[in-house]
Design a protein around this motif. Structure first.
Motif, PDB file in Angstrom:
ATOM      1  N   PHE A  83       0.866  -1.169   0.000  1.00 37.49           N
ATOM      2  CA  PHE A  83       0.000   0.000   0.000  1.00 37.49           C
ATOM      3  C   PHE A  83       0.906   1.221   0.000  1.00 37.49           C
ATOM      4  O   PHE A  83       1.893   1.260   0.736  1.00 37.49           O
ATOM      5  N   ALA A  84       0.591   2.217  -0.823  1.00 39.42           N
ATOM      6  CA  ALA A  84       1.379   3.458  -0.850  1.00 39.42           C
ATOM      7  C   ALA A  84       0.455   4.628  -1.158  1.00 39.42           C
ATOM      8  O   ALA A  84      -0.466   4.514  -1.963  1.00 39.42           O
ATOM      9  N   ILE A  85       0.743   5.754  -0.485  1.00 44.50           N
ATOM     10  CA  ILE A  85      -0.045   6.965  -0.692  1.00 44.50           C
ATOM     11  C   ILE A  85       0.865   8.166  -0.419  1.00 44.50           C
ATOM     12  O   ILE A  85       1.696   8.110   0.503  1.00 44.50           O
ATOM     13  N   PRO A  86       0.745   9.233  -1.207  1.00 45.72           N
ATOM     14  CA  PRO A  86       1.531  10.423  -0.888  1.00 45.72           C
ATOM     15  C   PRO A  86       1.227  10.887   0.539  1.00 45.72           C
ATOM     16  O   PRO A  86       0.069  10.847   0.984  1.00 45.72           O
ATOM     17  N   ARG A  87       2.248  11.308   1.254  1.00 45.60           N
ATOM     18  CA  ARG A  87       2.057  11.701   2.654  1.00 45.60           C
ATOM     19  C   ARG A  87       0.983  12.769   2.802  1.00 45.60           C
ATOM     20  O   ARG A  87       0.201  12.752   3.756  1.00 45.60           O
ATOM     21  N   GLY A  88       0.905  13.691   1.867  1.00 44.05           N
ATOM     22  CA  GLY A  88      -0.081  14.759   1.946  1.00 44.05           C
ATOM     23  C   GLY A  88      -1.519  14.280   1.854  1.00 44.05           C
ATOM     24  O   GLY A  88      -2.443  14.992   2.242  1.00 44.05           O
ATOM     25  N   GLU A  89      -1.732  13.067   1.351  1.00 41.06           N
ATOM     26  CA  GLU A  89      -3.076  12.509   1.243  1.00 41.06           C
ATOM     27  C   GLU A  89      -3.429  11.586   2.400  1.00 41.06           C
ATOM     28  O   GLU A  89      -4.556  11.113   2.501  1.00 41.06           O
ATOM     29  N   LEU A  90      -2.477  11.323   3.284  1.00 38.67           N
ATOM     30  CA  LEU A  90      -2.695  10.434   4.417  1.00 38.67           C
ATOM     31  C   LEU A  90      -3.483  11.166   5.496  1.00 38.67           C
ATOM     32  O   LEU A  90      -3.130  12.272   5.891  1.00 38.67           O
ATOM     33  N   THR A  91      -4.557  10.549   5.970  1.00 42.05           N
ATOM     34  CA  THR A  91      -5.390  11.168   6.996  1.00 42.05           C
ATOM     35  C   THR A  91      -5.465  10.293   8.246  1.00 42.05           C
ATOM     36  O   THR A  91      -5.177   9.093   8.201  1.00 42.05           O
ATOM     37  N   SER A  92      -5.891  10.897   9.337  1.00 42.41           N
ATOM     38  CA  SER A  92      -6.094  10.142  10.578  1.00 42.41           C
ATOM     39  C   SER A  92      -7.151   9.061  10.383  1.00 42.41           C
ATOM     40  O   SER A  92      -7.038   7.971  10.947  1.00 42.41           O
ATOM     41  N   GLU A  93      -8.167   9.353   9.574  1.00 36.59           N
ATOM     42  CA  GLU A  93      -9.218   8.369   9.318  1.00 36.59           C
ATOM     43  C   GLU A  93      -8.663   7.151   8.585  1.00 36.59           C
ATOM     44  O   GLU A  93      -9.032   6.015   8.883  1.00 36.59           O
ATOM     45  N   MET A  94      -7.775   7.383   7.631  1.00 42.56           N
ATOM     46  CA  MET A  94      -7.143   6.259   6.918  1.00 42.56           C
ATOM     47  C   MET A  94      -6.332   5.402   7.887  1.00 42.56           C
ATOM     48  O   MET A  94      -6.401   4.173   7.840  1.00 42.56           O
ATOM     49  N   MET A  95      -5.575   6.058   8.750  1.00 39.78           N
ATOM     50  CA  MET A  95      -4.765   5.315   9.712  1.00 39.78           C
ATOM     51  C   MET A  95      -5.648   4.536  10.682  1.00 39.78           C
ATOM     52  O   MET A  95      -5.332   3.403  11.037  1.00 39.78           O
ATOM     53  N   ALA A  96      -6.768   5.119  11.089  1.00 37.47           N
ATOM     54  CA  ALA A  96      -7.694   4.413  11.971  1.00 37.47           C
ATOM     55  C   ALA A  96      -8.231   3.165  11.280  1.00 37.47           C
ATOM     56  O   ALA A  96      -8.362   2.103  11.896  1.00 37.47           O
ATOM     57  N   GLY A  97      -8.520   3.270   9.994  1.00 35.72           N
ATOM     58  CA  GLY A  97      -8.983   2.110   9.221  1.00 35.72           C
ATOM     59  C   GLY A  97      -7.917   1.040   9.121  1.00 35.72           C
ATOM     60  O   GLY A  97      -8.206  -0.161   9.245  1.00 35.72           O
ATOM     61  N   GLN A  98      -6.678   1.457   8.903  1.00 34.29           N
ATOM     62  CA  GLN A  98      -5.566   0.507   8.834  1.00 34.29           C
ATOM     63  C   GLN A  98      -5.396  -0.202  10.192  1.00 34.29           C
ATOM     64  O   GLN A  98      -5.197  -1.418  10.249  1.00 34.29           O
ATOM     65  N   ARG A  99      -5.467   0.572  11.271  1.00 34.32           N
ATOM     66  CA  ARG A  99      -5.341   0.000  12.615  1.00 34.32           C
ATOM     67  C   ARG A  99      -6.470  -0.976  12.907  1.00 34.32           C
ATOM     68  O   ARG A  99      -6.251  -2.057  13.455  1.00 34.32           O
ATOM     69  N   LYS A 100      -7.697  -0.611  12.533  1.00 32.09           N
ATOM     70  CA  LYS A 100      -8.849  -1.479  12.777  1.00 32.09           C
ATOM     71  C   LYS A 100      -8.688  -2.803  12.037  1.00 32.09           C
ATOM     72  O   LYS A 100      -8.934  -3.873  12.609  1.00 32.09           O
ATOM     73  N   ALA A 101      -8.268  -2.745  10.783  1.00 32.55           N
ATOM     74  CA  ALA A 101      -8.062  -3.974  10.007  1.00 32.55           C
ATOM     75  C   ALA A 101      -6.975  -4.840  10.637  1.00 32.55           C
ATOM     76  O   ALA A 101      -7.112  -6.071  10.711  1.00 32.55           O
ATOM     77  N   ALA A 102      -5.912  -4.216  11.131  1.00 35.02           N
ATOM     78  CA  ALA A 102      -4.831  -4.962  11.774  1.00 35.02           C
ATOM     79  C   ALA A 102      -5.317  -5.606  13.068  1.00 35.02           C
ATOM     80  O   ALA A 102      -4.971  -6.753  13.371  1.00 35.02           O
ATOM     81  N   GLU A 103      -6.125  -4.880  13.839  1.00 38.61           N
ATOM     82  CA  GLU A 103      -6.673  -5.435  15.079  1.00 38.61           C
ATOM     83  C   GLU A 103      -7.592  -6.622  14.794  1.00 38.61           C
ATOM     84  O   GLU A 103      -7.530  -7.641  15.486  1.00 38.61           O
TER      85      GLU A 103
END
Length: 133
Positions: A83-103
């Motif tokens: 998975f790759a995304i420009p840093r400027g497009e990375l949001t807290s909501e995206m990270m929360a989704g990534q964390r939820k999937a990992a959990e």
């Protein structure tokens, strides 16, 4: 002008960046790794983190990557990211989704060794979020 090498960042969806680079930093599993021209050949797995690139034209950019590997040779660096995304497009909501999937993956895992791998990955995501967002 510094020596340059070929750089490519590839995600499953597309080629994210390609061109001549002066320096690349990748989030290797053992720690961040800076790469210049004529680097010794190495292949490394990636942890969640930032790939930083300074292109030959002076343009500097960062991409958040999640998993994958980097293939480094004296004249090229290829990053194949899950998975790759420009840093400027990375949001807290995206990270929360990534964390939820990992959990969810960790909680569903029955094998204790694989569960530990999932926990380690979740810890890496959490650390990245705490230090970069």
């Amino acid at each position: 002008m510094a020596d340059t090498f070929t750089f490519e960042l590839v995600s499953p969806e597309k080629l994210m960046l390609s061109g001549a680079a002066e320096i690349v930093t990748v989030p290797a599993v053992e720690g961040d790794m800076g790469v210049l021209s004529n680097h010794a050949p190495v292949m490394t797995s990636l942890r969640p983190g930032l790939v930083s690139v300074k292109m030959a034209d002076g343009d500097e950019t960062e991409y958040f990557v999640k998993g994958g590997f980097a293939d480094i040779t004296p004249d090229a660096v290829t990053v194949l990211a899950e998975f790759a995304i420009p840093r400027g497009e990375l949001t807290s909501e995206m990270m929360a989704g990534q964390r939820k999937a990992a959990e969810e993956a960790m909680n569903a895992e029955k094998d204790e060794n694989r569960k530990a791998d999932h926990q380690s990955y979740l810890d890496q995501l959490t650390h990245f979020e705490e230090t970069h967002l």
